[in-house]
Motif scaffolding. Structure first.
Motif, PDB file in Angstrom:
ATOM      1  N   LEU A   9      35.341  30.366  36.178  1.00 35.95           N
ATOM      2  CA  LEU A   9      35.143  31.724  35.194  1.00 35.95           C
ATOM      3  C   LEU A   9      33.917  31.623  34.519  1.00 35.95           C
ATOM      4  N   GLU A  10      33.679  30.578  34.036  1.00 36.16           N
ATOM      5  CA  GLU A  10      32.278  29.693  33.173  1.00 36.16           C
ATOM      6  C   GLU A  10      31.107  30.529  33.320  1.00 36.16           C
ATOM      7  N   ASP A  11      30.787  29.770  34.686  1.00 37.26           N
ATOM      8  CA  ASP A  11      29.839  30.309  35.412  1.00 37.26           C
ATOM      9  C   ASP A  11      29.482  31.499  35.499  1.00 37.26           C
ATOM     10  N   ILE A  12      30.494  32.395  35.918  1.00 33.54           N
ATOM     11  CA  ILE A  12      30.650  33.768  36.285  1.00 33.54           C
ATOM     12  C   ILE A  12      29.905  34.704  35.337  1.00 33.54           C
ATOM     13  N   ALA A  13      30.952  34.091  33.682  1.00 39.13           N
ATOM     14  CA  ALA A  13      30.498  34.466  32.156  1.00 39.13           C
ATOM     15  C   ALA A  13      28.922  34.852  32.795  1.00 39.13           C
ATOM     16  N   LYS A  14      28.629  34.062  32.611  1.00 34.82           N
ATOM     17  CA  LYS A  14      26.981  33.633  32.240  1.00 34.82           C
ATOM     18  C   LYS A  14      26.439  34.080  32.560  1.00 34.82           C
ATOM     19  N   LEU A  15      26.533  34.551  34.378  1.00 36.62           N
ATOM     20  CA  LEU A  15      25.706  35.188  35.196  1.00 36.62           C
ATOM     21  C   LEU A  15      25.705  36.813  34.837  1.00 36.62           C
ATOM     22  N   THR A  16      26.484  36.901  34.332  1.00 35.08           N
ATOM     23  CA  THR A  16      27.320  38.462  34.540  1.00 35.08           C
ATOM     24  C   THR A  16      27.639  39.199  33.030  1.00 35.08           C
ATOM     25  N   ASN A  17      26.883  38.106  32.090  1.00 30.85           N
ATOM     26  CA  ASN A  17      26.505  38.971  30.961  1.00 30.85           C
ATOM     27  C   ASN A  17      28.112  39.036  30.378  1.00 30.85           C
ATOM     28  N   ARG A  18      28.951  38.115  30.442  1.00 28.98           N
ATOM     29  CA  ARG A  18      29.911  38.548  29.786  1.00 28.98           C
ATOM     30  C   ARG A  18      30.994  37.909  29.007  1.00 28.98           C
ATOM     31  N   THR A  19      31.966  37.680  28.344  1.00 23.07           N
ATOM     32  CA  THR A  19      32.681  36.765  28.263  1.00 23.07           C
ATOM     33  C   THR A  19      33.929  36.281  29.526  1.00 23.07           C
ATOM     34  N   LYS A  20      34.461  35.200  28.869  1.00 26.47           N
ATOM     35  CA  LYS A  20      34.967  34.695  30.163  1.00 26.47           C
ATOM     36  C   LYS A  20      36.460  34.717  30.019  1.00 26.47           C
ATOM     37  N   GLN A  21      36.604  35.508  29.560  1.00 17.35           N
ATOM     38  CA  GLN A  21      37.855  36.178  28.522  1.00 17.35           C
ATOM     39  C   GLN A  21      38.260  37.520  29.899  1.00 17.35           C
ATOM     40  N   ALA A  22      36.692  37.979  29.481  1.00 19.14           N
ATOM     41  CA  ALA A  22      36.533  39.621  30.444  1.00 19.14           C
ATOM     42  C   ALA A  22      36.396  39.634  31.887  1.00 19.14           C
ATOM     43  N   VAL A  23      35.797  38.095  32.756  1.00 20.88           N
ATOM     44  CA  VAL A  23      35.936  37.874  34.052  1.00 20.88           C
ATOM     45  C   VAL A  23      37.180  37.488  34.864  1.00 20.88           C
ATOM     46  N   TYR A  24      38.306  36.633  33.213  1.00 24.68           N
ATOM     47  CA  TYR A  24      39.372  36.274  33.753  1.00 24.68           C
ATOM     48  C   TYR A  24      40.298  37.778  34.332  1.00 24.68           C
ATOM     49  N   ASN A  25      40.398  38.919  33.334  1.00 25.75           N
ATOM     50  CA  ASN A  25      41.181  39.887  33.221  1.00 25.75           C
ATOM     51  C   ASN A  25      40.531  41.148  34.697  1.00 25.75           C
ATOM     52  N   ILE A  26      39.456  40.654  34.944  1.00 27.84           N
ATOM     53  CA  ILE A  26      38.474  41.460  36.162  1.00 27.84           C
ATOM     54  C   ILE A  26      39.405  41.004  37.007  1.00 27.84           C
ATOM     55  N   LYS A  27      39.619  39.760  37.005  1.00 20.37           N
ATOM     56  CA  LYS A  27      39.200  38.958  38.696  1.00 20.37           C
ATOM     57  C   LYS A  27      41.255  39.117  38.758  1.00 20.37           C
ATOM     58  N   HIS A  28      41.927  38.792  37.224  1.00 23.53           N
ATOM     59  CA  HIS A  28      43.205  39.376  37.319  1.00 23.53           C
ATOM     60  C   HIS A  28      43.707  40.209  37.736  1.00 23.53           C
ATOM     61  N   ARG A  29      42.833  41.137  37.667  1.00 21.73           N
ATOM     62  CA  ARG A  29      43.254  43.137  37.825  1.00 21.73           C
ATOM     63  C   ARG A  29      42.557  43.089  39.410  1.00 21.73           C
ATOM     64  N   ALA A  30      42.049  42.751  40.213  1.00 21.75           N
ATOM     65  CA  ALA A  30      41.848  42.386  40.774  1.00 21.75           C
ATOM     66  C   ALA A  30      42.162  41.855  42.079  1.00 21.75           C
ATOM     67  N   VAL A  31      42.566  40.904  42.286  1.00 18.69           N
ATOM     68  CA  VAL A  31      43.523  40.088  42.222  1.00 18.69           C
ATOM     69  C   VAL A  31      45.148  41.069  43.317  1.00 18.69           C
ATOM     70  N   LYS A  32      45.861  41.523  41.985  1.00 21.03           N
ATOM     71  CA  LYS A  32      46.623  42.302  42.052  1.00 21.03           C
ATOM     72  C   LYS A  32      46.290  43.387  42.370  1.00 21.03           C
ATOM     73  N   ARG A  33      45.412  43.852  42.351  1.00 10.43           N
ATOM     74  CA  ARG A  33      45.082  45.141  42.827  1.00 10.43           C
ATOM     75  C   ARG A  33      45.547  44.474  44.484  1.00 10.43           C
ATOM     76  N   LEU A  34      45.000  43.890  45.314  1.00  6.59           N
ATOM     77  CA  LEU A  34      44.565  44.069  45.772  1.00  6.59           C
ATOM     78  C   LEU A  34      45.787  43.366  46.759  1.00  6.59           C
ATOM     79  N   LYS A  35      46.321  42.730  46.175  1.00  3.83           N
ATOM     80  CA  LYS A  35      48.438  42.494  46.453  1.00  3.83           C
ATOM     81  C   LYS A  35      48.640  42.700  46.568  1.00  3.83           C
TER      82      LYS A  35
END
Lengths: 199, 218
Positions: A165-191
């Motif tokens: 998550l930390e790597d992705i935050a750096k790569l996409t210019n976001r905070t780690k929390q923002a990345v976590y939130n996006i990932k969480h919503r994405a996985v939830k939607r997929l399920k």
């Protein structure tokens, strides 16, 4: 070699484009380009030959100088940007084009075994691989997600090696929390989609 | 259908964090479907973080020659500089303190159109040579020469100017700049020595319309 200031970079560009002083660019950035090529091969676990550095390096200069330095003319230095980073970008794209065509297994036979570096496999990554297998079943639903959700899932689960998550935050210019939130919503939607379709 | 891969300028802006919301959306839409561009993103990002430019030396003359020959670009042995009018602008960054040099006729806001000037830099070995010349009203010119290494004034340097019509000027470079006054137009052999060892030489022909610098002379 010191890093050039913005004004020095502008003068270098001007001399190269207007006075045809291409050797200024070669002198300043050749070692940078060679270093990037070598490190990117290493990072991707691909054995690097001296010929690769030379061939890819020449390809980079072709891209910079072709069509009367067209790319250099299009480069627009803006606040916070640097010519060195722009050259890193071109080099990275050229390395990617090159490495996509390499037969790694064949190449590894050419290199003495003691020079090959093995990538460590961490437990955390093993766990991610298990999750990845599950998610493979529903990859068809990825197109139902937003671009940022798709990108983060790709980076976290599907790319090799998977990113933290930390790597992705750096790569996409976001905070780690923002990345976590996006990932969480994405996985939830997929399920949800998975469930709706009877899986 | 996957969109065309991201154009370099836009991709560089994304990696450096200098993008608009619309540009971010455009880039991420493509990244989400292109493994090749995701690989580029990761590699470029880490390269920008890891590479310490201060640890890299400039390419050697042999390396430069090899690249230039690969493309069929011969290293230019001759460069022509036109005398310029107007106030000094971008070029002053090469010469810290240029506008405060004693004897300089041009200031940035004066009627600088009167006196034409020329400014160029040259590499001799590991030394950076900066030369600023200014025409005078007496059909002569003044020169200021600075020699540095990695932006720091080089020590134990001697300048030798041999005029083709005769006459030799040989001076140690003591201050930040060496100032030569009322020079006659014509051809000079320009030699830089450090610790009594020749670092490089070139041939400079000061003409009324232009200045021609040749890397070597016979």
């Amino acid at each position: 070699m010191k890093k050039l200031t913005v004004e020095e970079e502008k003068l270098l560009l001007k001399n190269c484009i207007e006075n045809d002083e291409k050797e200024l660019i070669v002198r300043q950035y050749k070692r940078l380009i060679d270093s990037i090529i070598y490190k990117q091969f290493k990072r991707n676990g691909i054995p690097c030959l001296q010929d690769d550095i030379e061939d890819i390096g020449n390809d980079v200069f072709v891209k910079i100088f072709e069509k009367n330095c067209k790319r250099l003319r299009l480069y627009k230095p803006e606040k916070g940007r640097s010519l060195a980073n722009w050259i890193i970008m071109i080099t990275s794209q050229t390395v990617a084009d090159f490495t996509h065509k390499i037969d790694i297994a064949k190449r590894e036979k050419q290199i003495p075994i003691e020079e090959l570096i093995e990538n460590p496999c961490e437990q955390a990554q093993e766990k991610k691989l298990e999750s990845r297998e599950s998610l493979r079943l529903i990859t068809g639903y990825l197109k139902c997600l937003s671009p940022d959700q798709r990108l983060i899932l790709q980076l976290y689960f599907f790319d090799d090696p998977p990113k933290s998550l930390e790597d992705i935050a750096k790569l996409t210019n976001r905070t780690k929390q923002a990345v976590y939130n996006i990932k969480h919503r994405a996985v939830k939607r997929l399920k949800q989609l998975f469930t709706i379709n009877g899986y | 259908m996957k969109s065309k891969c991201i154009e370099t300028n836009l991709f560089a802006k994304y990696v450096e964090g200098c993008f608009s919301d619309r540009e971010r959306e455009q880039v991420e839409a493509h990244l989400s479907v292109c493994s090749r561009c995701r690989q580029v993103l990761v590699n470029a990002h880490y390269s920008m973080d890891e590479i310490k430019l201060s640890e890299l030396e400039p390419a050697s003359e042999n390396e430069i020659q090899a690249v230039m020959e690969h493309f069929g670009f011969s290293k230019k042995l001759e460069k022509i500089y036109k005398w310029m009018q107007g106030s000094l602008s971008l070029e002053t960054h090469l010469f810290p303190g240029l506008l405060t040099m004693p004897g300089l006729t041009r200031k940035s806001s004066e009627s600088a159109a009167e006196y034409a000037y020329i400014l160029f830099e040259k590499k001799m070995g590991d030394l950076d040579i900066h030369l600023y010349a200014e025409k005078t009203q007496y059909h002569t010119f003044n020169i200021w020469i600075s020699v540095s290494k990695q932006s720091i004034k080089a020590h134990n340097v001697r300048l030798v100017l041999i005029q083709e019509q005769g006459g030799i000027i040989s001076r140690p470079l003591v201050g930040q700049y060496e100032h030569l006054k009322n020079m006659s137009f014509g051809s000079y052999n320009f030699i830089i020595k450090q610790n009594a060892e020749e670092k490089g030489r070139c041939h400079i022909n000061f003409k009324n319309e232009e200045v021609i610098v040749k890397d070597d002379y016979s």
